[in-house]
Scaffold this active site. Structure first.
Site, mmCIF file in Angstrom:
data_model
loop_
_atom_site.group_PDB
_atom_site.id
_atom_site.type_symbol
_atom_site.label_atom_id
_atom_site.label_comp_id
_atom_site.label_asym_id
_atom_site.label_seq_id
_atom_site.Cartn_x
_atom_site.Cartn_y
_atom_site.Cartn_z
ATOM 1 N N LYS A 1 26.137 -5.161 78.181
ATOM 2 C CA LYS A 1 25.988 -5.091 79.666
ATOM 3 C C LYS A 1 25.472 -3.882 80.345
ATOM 4 C CE LYS A 1 28.490 -8.884 82.215
ATOM 5 N NZ LYS A 1 29.836 -9.100 82.860
HETATM 6 C C1 E4P Z 1 30.321 -11.908 84.500
HETATM 7 O O1 E4P Z 1 29.301 -11.290 83.830
HETATM 8 C C2 E4P Z 1 30.981 -11.036 85.426
HETATM 9 O O2 E4P Z 1 31.553 -9.990 85.057
HETATM 10 C C3 E4P Z 1 31.958 -11.826 86.541
HETATM 11 O O3 E4P Z 1 31.394 -13.247 86.464
HETATM 12 C C4 E4P Z 1 32.469 -11.307 87.563
HETATM 13 O O4 E4P Z 1 33.143 -12.157 88.284
HETATM 14 P P1 E4P Z 1 34.325 -11.737 89.557
HETATM 15 O O5 E4P Z 1 33.249 -11.573 90.695
HETATM 16 O O6 E4P Z 1 35.008 -13.066 89.957
HETATM 17 O O7 E4P Z 1 34.863 -10.550 89.130
#
Ligand code: E4P
Length: 214
Positions: free
Chosen positions: A83
Site C-alpha cells: 500500500k
Molecule cells: C482501506 O484500504 C483503508 O485503509 C480503510 O478502508 C480506511 O477506512 P477508514 O476511513 O474507516 O479508516
C-alpha cells in the site's frame, strides 16, 4: 465483485474466511495499531489464512524509503500487496515496485485524477476512500463512478477497491457502478447477510414444520 475484509484482526479474518466469500484483506497502520504482536507476524499469519491479496502499508514519505520498505514487506509472503499513499513520491515508488514485479495498492485516493495518475504509474489496485469523503459532506461514491468510467475508457487494468466503507449501501452502490472490489469492515460484512424478513421467514417455516405430519 471481490470482497476484501478491512481489518488486521485475525479472529475476524478467520471468521469471514469460514463463510467462504473472502477474496483478500486490507490493513493500514491504524488497523495494525489495534492488534497485539509484531506487525510482520500479523501480516504473515493473515497471508496463511487468506489465499488472496493482503495489503500492508509503507510509512516512508520519500520514494526511496517506500521502495525499500515495499521490497522488504513483499518478502513476508507472496500474497502481500504494498500500500502506497497517493503522492508524487508515491507515484515514483509505484512505478519502481511495479517494474520489480511487486503489486501495489494506491491508498488515500480522494479524486478521479489521483486514480488516473496511479493507473498510469501501473498500480495494481487503487483505493478511493468513500466514507472519509462522506464525512466532509462530499458524496464519496461519486468518485468511484468516475474512476470506473475513466478506467473503462482507457482499458486500464488497475482494479478499484472501494475503501473506507461505512455501511452496506456503500457496497450496493459500488457494485452498481461496477467497482471490482469492496474492502469491508467486519461489522458491515455481518450486516450484509441480515434481513428481518429472512429471520421472520425462517421462524415461521420452523413453526409450520411442527404441524407437518412426519
Ligand atoms: C482501506 O484500504 C483503508 O485503509 C480503510 O478502508 C480506511 O477506512 P477508514 O476511513 O474507516 O479508516
Amino acid at each position: 465483485m471481490k470482497l476484501f475484509i478491512d481489518t488486521a484482526n485475525l479472529d475476524e479474518i478467520k471468521t469471514a474466511q469460514s463463510w467462504g466469500i473472502l477474496d483478500g484483506v486490507t490493513t493500514n497502520p491504524t488497523l495494525l495499531s489495534r492488534e497485539k504482536g509484531n506487525f510482520r507476524n500479523i501480516l504473515r499469519s493473515i497471508c496463511e489464512v487468506v489465499d488472496g491479496p493482503v495489503s500492508g502499508e509503507v510509512v516512508s514519505l520519500d520514494a526511496e524509503g517506500m521502495i525499500k520498505e515495499g521490497k522488504d514487506l513483499a518478502t513476508i509472503h507472496s500474497n502481500i500487496v504494498i500500500k502506497i499513499p497517493m503522492t508524487l513520491e508515491g507515484l515514483k515508488a509505484i512505478k519502481s515496485l511495479t517494474a520489480a514485479g511487486i503489486r501495489t495498492n494506491t491508498t488515500l485516493v480522494f479524486s478521479p485524477l489521483q486514480a488516473l495518475l496511479a493507473a498510469k504509474a501501473g498500480t495494481t489496485f487503487v483505493s478511493p476512500f468513500v466514507g472519509r469523503l462522506d464525512d466532509i459532506h462530499q458524496v464519496g461514491m461519486d468518485i468511484v463512478s468516475q474512476i470506473v468510467t475513466i478506467y473503462e475508457n482507457y482499458r486500464y487494468e488497475t482494479e478499484v477497491i472501494v475503501a473506507s466503507i461505512r455501511n452496506p449501501l456503500h457496497i450496493v452502490e459500488a457494485a452498481m457502478f461496477g467497482a471490482h472490489i469492496c474492502t469491508i469492515p467486519f461489522s458491515v460484512m455481518q450486516k450484509m447477510v441480515k434481513h428481518p424478513l429472512t429471520d421472520s421467514g425462517i421462524k415461521r417455516f420452523l413453526e409450520d414444520w411442527k404441524k407437518v405430519e412426519k
